[in-house]
Design a protein around this motif. Structure first.
Motif, PDB file in Angstrom:
ATOM      1  N   ALA A 101       0.685  -1.291  -0.004  1.00 61.25           N
ATOM      2  CA  ALA A 101      -0.126  -0.019   0.082  1.00 61.25           C
ATOM      3  C   ALA A 101       0.897   1.223  -0.063  1.00 61.25           C
ATOM      4  O   ALA A 101       0.590   2.349   0.660  1.00 61.25           O
ATOM      5  CB  ALA A 101      -0.962   0.003   1.275  1.00 61.25           C
ATOM      6  N   GLN A 102       1.912   1.126  -0.630  1.00 59.61           N
ATOM      7  CA  GLN A 102       2.970   2.265  -0.799  1.00 59.61           C
ATOM      8  C   GLN A 102       3.601   2.759   0.400  1.00 59.61           C
ATOM      9  O   GLN A 102       3.952   3.898   0.769  1.00 59.61           O
ATOM     10  CB  GLN A 102       2.258   3.290  -1.419  1.00 59.61           C
ATOM     11  N   SER A 103       3.547   1.965   1.679  1.00 57.68           N
ATOM     12  CA  SER A 103       3.914   2.130   2.914  1.00 57.68           C
ATOM     13  C   SER A 103       5.359   1.399   3.324  1.00 57.68           C
ATOM     14  O   SER A 103       5.404   0.108   3.287  1.00 57.68           O
ATOM     15  CB  SER A 103       2.830   1.654   3.899  1.00 57.68           C
ATOM     16  N   PRO A 104       6.097   2.264   3.469  1.00 57.27           N
ATOM     17  CA  PRO A 104       7.545   1.824   4.062  1.00 57.27           C
ATOM     18  C   PRO A 104       7.341   0.703   4.976  1.00 57.27           C
ATOM     19  O   PRO A 104       8.048  -0.266   5.154  1.00 57.27           O
ATOM     20  CB  PRO A 104       8.466   2.907   4.111  1.00 57.27           C
ATOM     21  N   ALA A 105       6.529   1.078   6.190  1.00 56.41           N
ATOM     22  CA  ALA A 105       6.299   0.334   7.291  1.00 56.41           C
ATOM     23  C   ALA A 105       5.570  -1.202   7.016  1.00 56.41           C
ATOM     24  O   ALA A 105       6.221  -2.021   7.440  1.00 56.41           O
ATOM     25  CB  ALA A 105       5.645   0.972   8.217  1.00 56.41           C
ATOM     26  N   THR A 130      14.707   4.867   0.807  1.00 57.67           N
ATOM     27  CA  THR A 130      15.584   4.979   1.303  1.00 57.67           C
ATOM     28  C   THR A 130      16.544   3.538   1.304  1.00 57.67           C
ATOM     29  O   THR A 130      17.980   3.672   1.350  1.00 57.67           O
ATOM     30  CB  THR A 130      15.616   5.118   2.725  1.00 57.67           C
ATOM     31  N   GLY A 131      16.058   2.693   0.955  1.00 60.78           N
ATOM     32  CA  GLY A 131      16.788   1.512   0.678  1.00 60.78           C
ATOM     33  C   GLY A 131      16.781   0.802   1.952  1.00 60.78           C
ATOM     34  O   GLY A 131      17.591  -0.169   1.945  1.00 60.78           O
ATOM     35  N   ARG A 132      16.592   1.067   3.194  1.00 60.23           N
ATOM     36  CA  ARG A 132      16.484   0.668   4.408  1.00 60.23           C
ATOM     37  C   ARG A 132      16.016  -0.982   4.335  1.00 60.23           C
ATOM     38  O   ARG A 132      16.607  -1.770   5.161  1.00 60.23           O
ATOM     39  CB  ARG A 132      16.464   1.218   5.603  1.00 60.23           C
ATOM     40  N   GLU A 152      19.370   0.101  -8.879  1.00 58.85           N
ATOM     41  CA  GLU A 152      20.398   1.200  -8.948  1.00 58.85           C
ATOM     42  C   GLU A 152      21.246   0.958  -7.592  1.00 58.85           C
ATOM     43  O   GLU A 152      20.649   0.872  -6.510  1.00 58.85           O
ATOM     44  CB  GLU A 152      19.931   2.432  -8.940  1.00 58.85           C
ATOM     45  N   GLY A 153      22.479   0.735  -7.886  1.00 58.24           N
ATOM     46  CA  GLY A 153      23.313   0.467  -6.645  1.00 58.24           C
ATOM     47  C   GLY A 153      23.213  -0.722  -5.729  1.00 58.24           C
ATOM     48  O   GLY A 153      23.839  -0.834  -4.745  1.00 58.24           O
ATOM     49  N   THR A 154      22.782  -1.813  -6.425  1.00 57.04           N
ATOM     50  CA  THR A 154      22.668  -3.146  -6.089  1.00 57.04           C
ATOM     51  C   THR A 154      23.196  -4.066  -7.056  1.00 57.04           C
ATOM     52  O   THR A 154      23.396  -3.765  -8.110  1.00 57.04           O
ATOM     53  CB  THR A 154      21.103  -3.509  -5.309  1.00 57.04           C
ATOM     54  N   THR A 155      23.237  -5.070  -6.475  1.00 54.47           N
ATOM     55  CA  THR A 155      23.667  -6.345  -7.452  1.00 54.47           C
ATOM     56  C   THR A 155      22.809  -7.094  -7.711  1.00 54.47           C
ATOM     57  O   THR A 155      22.932  -8.169  -8.508  1.00 54.47           O
ATOM     58  CB  THR A 155      25.011  -7.011  -6.536  1.00 54.47           C
ATOM     59  N   GLU A 156      21.404  -7.060  -7.245  1.00 54.86           N
ATOM     60  CA  GLU A 156      20.481  -7.984  -7.559  1.00 54.86           C
ATOM     61  C   GLU A 156      19.977  -7.751  -9.237  1.00 54.86           C
ATOM     62  O   GLU A 156      20.061  -6.754  -9.586  1.00 54.86           O
ATOM     63  CB  GLU A 156      19.260  -7.599  -6.751  1.00 54.86           C
ATOM     64  N   GLY A 187       1.722  11.982  -8.474  1.00 56.64           N
ATOM     65  CA  GLY A 187       1.980  11.072  -7.446  1.00 56.64           C
ATOM     66  C   GLY A 187       3.013  11.415  -6.735  1.00 56.64           C
ATOM     67  O   GLY A 187       3.521  12.342  -6.471  1.00 56.64           O
ATOM     68  N   PRO A 188       3.134  10.373  -5.497  1.00 61.03           N
ATOM     69  CA  PRO A 188       4.100  10.526  -4.504  1.00 61.03           C
ATOM     70  C   PRO A 188       5.649  10.907  -5.060  1.00 61.03           C
ATOM     71  O   PRO A 188       6.344   9.970  -5.811  1.00 61.03           O
ATOM     72  CB  PRO A 188       4.178   9.391  -3.718  1.00 61.03           C
ATOM     73  N   PRO A 189       6.277  12.101  -4.952  1.00 59.44           N
ATOM     74  CA  PRO A 189       7.517  12.264  -5.336  1.00 59.44           C
ATOM     75  C   PRO A 189       8.692  11.345  -5.154  1.00 59.44           C
ATOM     76  O   PRO A 189       9.725  11.218  -5.662  1.00 59.44           O
ATOM     77  CB  PRO A 189       7.973  13.804  -5.096  1.00 59.44           C
ATOM     78  N   GLU A 190       8.519  10.614  -3.794  1.00 58.42           N
ATOM     79  CA  GLU A 190       9.566   9.846  -3.593  1.00 58.42           C
ATOM     80  C   GLU A 190       9.796   8.531  -4.516  1.00 58.42           C
ATOM     81  O   GLU A 190      10.702   7.805  -4.014  1.00 58.42           O
ATOM     82  CB  GLU A 190       9.383   9.443  -2.191  1.00 58.42           C
TER      83      GLU A 190
END
Length: 341
Positions: A101-105, A130-132, A152-156, A187-190
């Motif tokens: 639901a577009q929620s990081p939590a 954030t990628g956390r 981006e920035g990952t090996t997957e 939409g959400p800019p992030e």
């Protein structure tokens, strides 16, 4: 509490050993036909269902693939899930579909659930910019593939669509029709997809000799029809209203279309509208919607195949080559943008 039927119950009812029941379930060709028939009859009579969790403990591998998407209310992600499920089923696996639901939590909670269940692997459209969450999940050493997002920035591995090209297709089409002022319901800019589509829109305006001021951005907190209606109301309130609008997805575009219809604004004569994704509802709208088509089913299938390829090599001396697959979008022109100025 009702008693759960176990393999010992089946063995007792059929008058055989537990090992014989196990052979009937897993290696039926090794059991005599008469004995096999007696065991199968007991299984049917008792309603025995084998424990998948126990089987996974013995085998050390799950038969479930996780799929975590941004919004299962969006038909685009339903199509992604359909493609993934098709590829997984051919490999004898099931898919556990979850909605962040577009929620990081909520994304973090579902990733923890996948880790607890020790799924075979995960297909993920990230909600956490954030990628956390991804960094935390990586510690569990469960393979995953990013879907609708470049790694981006990952090996997957990742499977995505060139959203910069898609945004350019949409706005270039509007510019070619004579529009010189375009609203972007974003939409959400992030979200990377939202930013990339905006970049493509600005690129198309620059090609036509127009500056960034020609794009009026109307951000929304969600990517759904209600958010589109709200953006449409804000658009109607602008003193120098743009003559065209590009929406970050079709649900937003359908909401804008509803707002225009309610206000008596004619589409496309007074306002041209272009969406993104080309969901099934786009062609069925009151004014058929021009949209940038993403190959969603193909995206889901390719992502699942990459994940299966990686998991099949686990425990072998062969290595998996991570790949970034970028698919190309396609503009589908319908009546919502056809008025020429």
């Amino acid at each position: 509490m009702a008693h759960s039927v176990g393999i010992k119950d089946v063995a007792r009812a059929a008058g055989v050993s537990v090992g014989t029941v196990s052979n009937v379930i897993n290696r039926p060709d090794t059991v005599a036909a008469e004995t096999r028939a007696r065991v199968l009859a007991a299984i049917e009579e008792l309603g025995y269902v084998r424990s998948e969790s126990a089987r996974q403990l013995r085998a050390g591998r799950s038969r479930i693939m996780g799929l975590l998407v941004l919004d299962m209310g969006n038909p685009f992600f339903v199509d992604v899930a359909r493609g993934a499920e098709r590829a997984a089923r051919q490999a004898g696996l099931g898919v556990m579909v979850c909605n962040s639901a577009q929620s990081p939590a909520e994304e973090a909670e579902y990733l923890s659930l996948f880790a607890e269940q020790r799924v075979r692997g995960v297909l993920l459209t990230p909600a956490d910019a954030t990628g956390r969450n991804i960094a935390g999940f990586r510690r569990h050493r469960i393979p995953f593939v990013l879907v609708d997002r470049v790694a981006e920035g990952t090996t997957e591995c990742s499977v995505s669509v060139d959203d910069v090209a898609g945004g350019a297709l949409a706005v270039r089409h509007l510019v070619d029709a004579g529009h010189r002022s375009v609203a972007y319901v974003s939409g959400p800019p992030e979200l990377h997809q939202v930013r990339d589509r905006r970049t493509g829109a600005l690129n198309a305006l620059a090609e036509a000799g127009l500056g960034p001021e020609a794009l009026r951005e109307l951000p929304t907190e969600r990517l759904d029809v209600a958010a589109g209606r709200d953006a449409g109301a804000r658009l109607l309130g602008l003193a120098d209203r743009p003559t065209a609008v590009f929406c970050a997805n079709d649900l937003l575009a359908l909401g804008v279309l509803q707002a225009m219809y309610a206000a008596g604004v004619r589409v496309p004569d007074d306002l041209a509208i272009v969406g993104y994704d080309d969901i099934e509802f786009a062609a069925a709208a009151a004014v058929p919607l021009t949209s940038v088509r993403q190959p969603a089913v193909t995206m889901g299938a390719l992502a699942a195949e990459l994940l299966l390829e990686e998991t099949e090599l686990e425990g072998t001396d062969r290595t998996h080559d991570h790949r970034r697959v970028v698919l190309q979008p396609e503009l589908v022109v319908r009546r919502s943008s056809l008025a020429v100025r």
